[in-house]
Write a protein that holds these residues in place. Sequence first.
Motif, PDB file in Angstrom:
ATOM      1  N   VAL A  14     -14.039   1.708   7.520  1.00 26.30           N
ATOM      2  CA  VAL A  14     -12.931   2.233   8.311  1.00 26.30           C
ATOM      3  C   VAL A  14     -11.576   1.739   7.794  1.00 26.30           C
ATOM      4  CG1 VAL A  14     -11.903   2.366  10.625  1.00 26.30           C
ATOM      5  CG2 VAL A  14     -14.386   2.490  10.352  1.00 26.30           C
ATOM      6  N   ALA A  15     -11.486   0.487   7.376  1.00 26.39           N
ATOM      7  CA  ALA A  15     -10.193  -0.084   6.952  1.00 26.39           C
ATOM      8  C   ALA A  15      -9.520   0.720   5.836  1.00 26.39           C
ATOM      9  CB  ALA A  15     -10.361  -1.545   6.561  1.00 26.39           C
ATOM     10  N   PRO A  16     -10.218   1.119   4.767  1.00 25.72           N
ATOM     11  CA  PRO A  16      -9.544   1.918   3.736  1.00 25.72           C
ATOM     12  C   PRO A  16      -9.083   3.290   4.251  1.00 25.72           C
ATOM     13  CG  PRO A  16     -11.589   1.011   2.879  1.00 25.72           C
ATOM     14  CD  PRO A  16     -11.568   0.744   4.357  1.00 25.72           C
ATOM     15  N   LEU A  17      -9.853   3.875   5.168  1.00 23.57           N
ATOM     16  CA  LEU A  17      -9.433   5.144   5.773  1.00 23.57           C
ATOM     17  C   LEU A  17      -8.165   4.939   6.601  1.00 23.57           C
ATOM     18  CD1 LEU A  17     -12.895   6.493   6.993  1.00 23.57           C
ATOM     19  CD2 LEU A  17     -11.548   7.376   5.069  1.00 23.57           C
ATOM     20  N   PHE A  18      -8.128   3.848   7.358  1.00 27.59           N
ATOM     21  CA  PHE A  18      -6.955   3.552   8.178  1.00 27.59           C
ATOM     22  C   PHE A  18      -5.735   3.273   7.296  1.00 27.59           C
ATOM     23  CE2 PHE A  18      -4.362   0.696  10.895  1.00 27.59           C
ATOM     24  CZ  PHE A  18      -4.064   1.610  11.895  1.00 27.59           C
ATOM     25  N   ASP A  19      -5.947   2.581   6.181  1.00 29.64           N
ATOM     26  CA  ASP A  19      -4.853   2.331   5.241  1.00 29.64           C
ATOM     27  C   ASP A  19      -4.326   3.654   4.684  1.00 29.64           C
ATOM     28  OD1 ASP A  19      -3.116   0.562   3.773  1.00 29.64           O
ATOM     29  OD2 ASP A  19      -4.362   0.914   2.012  1.00 29.64           O
ATOM     30  N   ALA A  20      -5.218   4.572   4.331  1.00 27.03           N
ATOM     31  CA  ALA A  20      -4.809   5.884   3.818  1.00 27.03           C
ATOM     32  C   ALA A  20      -4.081   6.682   4.901  1.00 27.03           C
ATOM     33  CB  ALA A  20      -6.024   6.650   3.304  1.00 27.03           C
ATOM     34  N   TYR A  21      -4.533   6.572   6.134  1.00 20.84           N
ATOM     35  CA  TYR A  21      -3.877   7.229   7.267  1.00 20.84           C
ATOM     36  C   TYR A  21      -2.434   6.741   7.389  1.00 20.84           C
ATOM     37  CZ  TYR A  21      -2.695   7.930  12.218  1.00 20.84           C
ATOM     38  OH  TYR A  21      -2.057   8.242  13.393  1.00 20.84           O
ATOM     39  N   ARG A  22      -2.234   5.449   7.304  1.00 25.05           N
ATOM     40  CA  ARG A  22      -0.888   4.876   7.384  1.00 25.05           C
ATOM     41  C   ARG A  22      -0.021   5.367   6.226  1.00 25.05           C
ATOM     42  NH1 ARG A  22      -0.128  -0.298   7.000  1.00 25.05           N
ATOM     43  NH2 ARG A  22       1.532  -0.379   8.545  1.00 25.05           N
ATOM     44  N   GLN A  23      -0.612   5.477   5.048  1.00 26.48           N
ATOM     45  CA  GLN A  23       0.130   5.985   3.892  1.00 26.48           C
ATOM     46  C   GLN A  23       0.533   7.447   4.095  1.00 26.48           C
ATOM     47  OE1 GLN A  23      -1.675   4.920   0.031  1.00 26.48           O
ATOM     48  NE2 GLN A  23      -2.839   3.389   1.195  1.00 26.48           N
ATOM     49  N   PHE A  24      -0.316   8.223   4.755  1.00 25.69           N
ATOM     50  CA  PHE A  24       0.008   9.612   5.081  1.00 25.69           C
ATOM     51  C   PHE A  24       1.309   9.679   5.873  1.00 25.69           C
ATOM     52  CE2 PHE A  24      -0.165  13.268   7.945  1.00 25.69           C
ATOM     53  CZ  PHE A  24      -0.381  14.306   7.058  1.00 25.69           C
ATOM     54  N   TYR A  25       1.531   8.681   6.725  1.00 20.31           N
ATOM     55  CA  TYR A  25       2.757   8.599   7.520  1.00 20.31           C
ATOM     56  C   TYR A  25       3.832   7.754   6.826  1.00 20.31           C
ATOM     57  CZ  TYR A  25       0.781  11.352  11.210  1.00 20.31           C
ATOM     58  OH  TYR A  25       0.244  12.401  11.924  1.00 20.31           O
ATOM     59  N   ARG A  26       3.745   7.703   5.513  1.00 19.51           N
ATOM     60  CA  ARG A  26       4.768   7.135   4.623  1.00 19.51           C
ATOM     61  C   ARG A  26       4.965   5.627   4.765  1.00 19.51           C
ATOM     62  NH1 ARG A  26       6.370  12.094   6.407  1.00 19.51           N
ATOM     63  NH2 ARG A  26       6.677  13.685   4.819  1.00 19.51           N
ATOM     64  N   LEU A  27       3.901   4.924   5.099  1.00 21.37           N
ATOM     65  CA  LEU A  27       3.941   3.469   5.110  1.00 21.37           C
ATOM     66  C   LEU A  27       3.338   2.964   3.804  1.00 21.37           C
ATOM     67  CD1 LEU A  27       2.850   2.989   8.797  1.00 21.37           C
ATOM     68  CD2 LEU A  27       5.116   2.556   7.853  1.00 21.37           C
ATOM     69  N   ALA A  28       3.787   1.816   3.371  1.00 24.71           N
ATOM     70  CA  ALA A  28       3.299   1.244   2.111  1.00 24.71           C
ATOM     71  C   ALA A  28       1.817   0.884   2.224  1.00 24.71           C
ATOM     72  CB  ALA A  28       4.115   0.001   1.757  1.00 24.71           C
ATOM     73  N   PRO A  29       1.064   1.048   1.144  1.00 28.03           N
ATOM     74  CA  PRO A  29      -0.348   0.639   1.166  1.00 28.03           C
ATOM     75  C   PRO A  29      -0.457  -0.850   1.475  1.00 28.03           C
ATOM     76  CG  PRO A  29       0.190   1.792  -0.887  1.00 28.03           C
ATOM     77  CD  PRO A  29       1.477   1.565  -0.163  1.00 28.03           C
ATOM     78  N   ASP A  30      -1.380  -1.200   2.356  1.00 26.16           N
ATOM     79  CA  ASP A  30      -1.615  -2.598   2.682  1.00 26.16           C
ATOM     80  C   ASP A  30      -2.993  -2.709   3.326  1.00 26.16           C
ATOM     81  OD1 ASP A  30      -1.641  -5.261   3.499  1.00 26.16           O
ATOM     82  OD2 ASP A  30       0.524  -5.252   3.887  1.00 26.16           O
ATOM     83  N   LEU A  31      -4.008  -2.802   2.497  1.00 20.57           N
ATOM     84  CA  LEU A  31      -5.382  -2.846   2.979  1.00 20.57           C
ATOM     85  C   LEU A  31      -5.628  -4.061   3.862  1.00 20.57           C
ATOM     86  CD1 LEU A  31      -8.137  -1.531   3.076  1.00 20.57           C
ATOM     87  CD2 LEU A  31      -8.703  -2.693   0.934  1.00 20.57           C
ATOM     88  N   ALA A  32      -4.991  -5.179   3.565  1.00 21.00           N
ATOM     89  CA  ALA A  32      -5.187  -6.385   4.387  1.00 21.00           C
ATOM     90  C   ALA A  32      -4.684  -6.159   5.812  1.00 21.00           C
ATOM     91  CB  ALA A  32      -4.487  -7.575   3.747  1.00 21.00           C
ATOM     92  N   VAL A  33      -3.534  -5.529   5.959  1.00 19.28           N
ATOM     93  CA  VAL A  33      -2.990  -5.215   7.291  1.00 19.28           C
ATOM     94  C   VAL A  33      -3.910  -4.238   8.013  1.00 19.28           C
ATOM     95  CG1 VAL A  33      -1.108  -3.988   8.471  1.00 19.28           C
ATOM     96  CG2 VAL A  33      -0.585  -5.766   6.798  1.00 19.28           C
ATOM     97  N   ALA A  34      -4.339  -3.198   7.309  1.00 20.96           N
ATOM     98  CA  ALA A  34      -5.226  -2.204   7.908  1.00 20.96           C
ATOM     99  C   ALA A  34      -6.526  -2.844   8.370  1.00 20.96           C
ATOM    100  CB  ALA A  34      -5.509  -1.081   6.905  1.00 20.96           C
ATOM    101  N   ARG A  35      -7.083  -3.688   7.529  1.00 19.29           N
ATOM    102  CA  ARG A  35      -8.362  -4.350   7.844  1.00 19.29           C
ATOM    103  C   ARG A  35      -8.201  -5.255   9.065  1.00 19.29           C
ATOM    104  NH1 ARG A  35     -12.397  -7.891   7.019  1.00 19.29           N
ATOM    105  NH2 ARG A  35     -14.230  -7.114   5.915  1.00 19.29           N
TER     106      ARG A  35
END
Length: 149
Positions: A14-35
Amino acid sequence: MNIRQATSADLDQVAPLFDAYRQFYRLAPDLAVARAFIAERLGRGDSVIFVASEGSEALGFVQLYPVFSSTAARPGRLWLLNDLYMTAAARGKGSGRALLARAREHAIATDAVGLFLQTARDNTTAQGLYESLGYRRDDHFLVYELSVR
């Protein structure tokens, strides 16, 4: 396609999907934050997350948060459909529709008043999906935000 309710064991999917979701809304990639965010939601039981997968590959997720409706003034909650994301490869193949159907089933099973969501004005693909499933656009209320941090 399989749709299941996520548990802590699904965090790494789920964490990588959530990170990609955040990027869709123009936020910087941050897998640690998403996780960390998803781990906290799953650990506290703050939300309900459903994951769509095919074999071992996660295709997308939907995340629901419980809220109550003062104007409905009825027992039962509303579910805020806060996040819906499908991988690019999964789009247009029914995965999003299946996740939304599962969210609806969950709302019915929990005796909820309903589901509601908001999306970006330019996210016309998602808007078309929501409307095809019976969601109605609210043109009456405005959304305001106040940042306190």
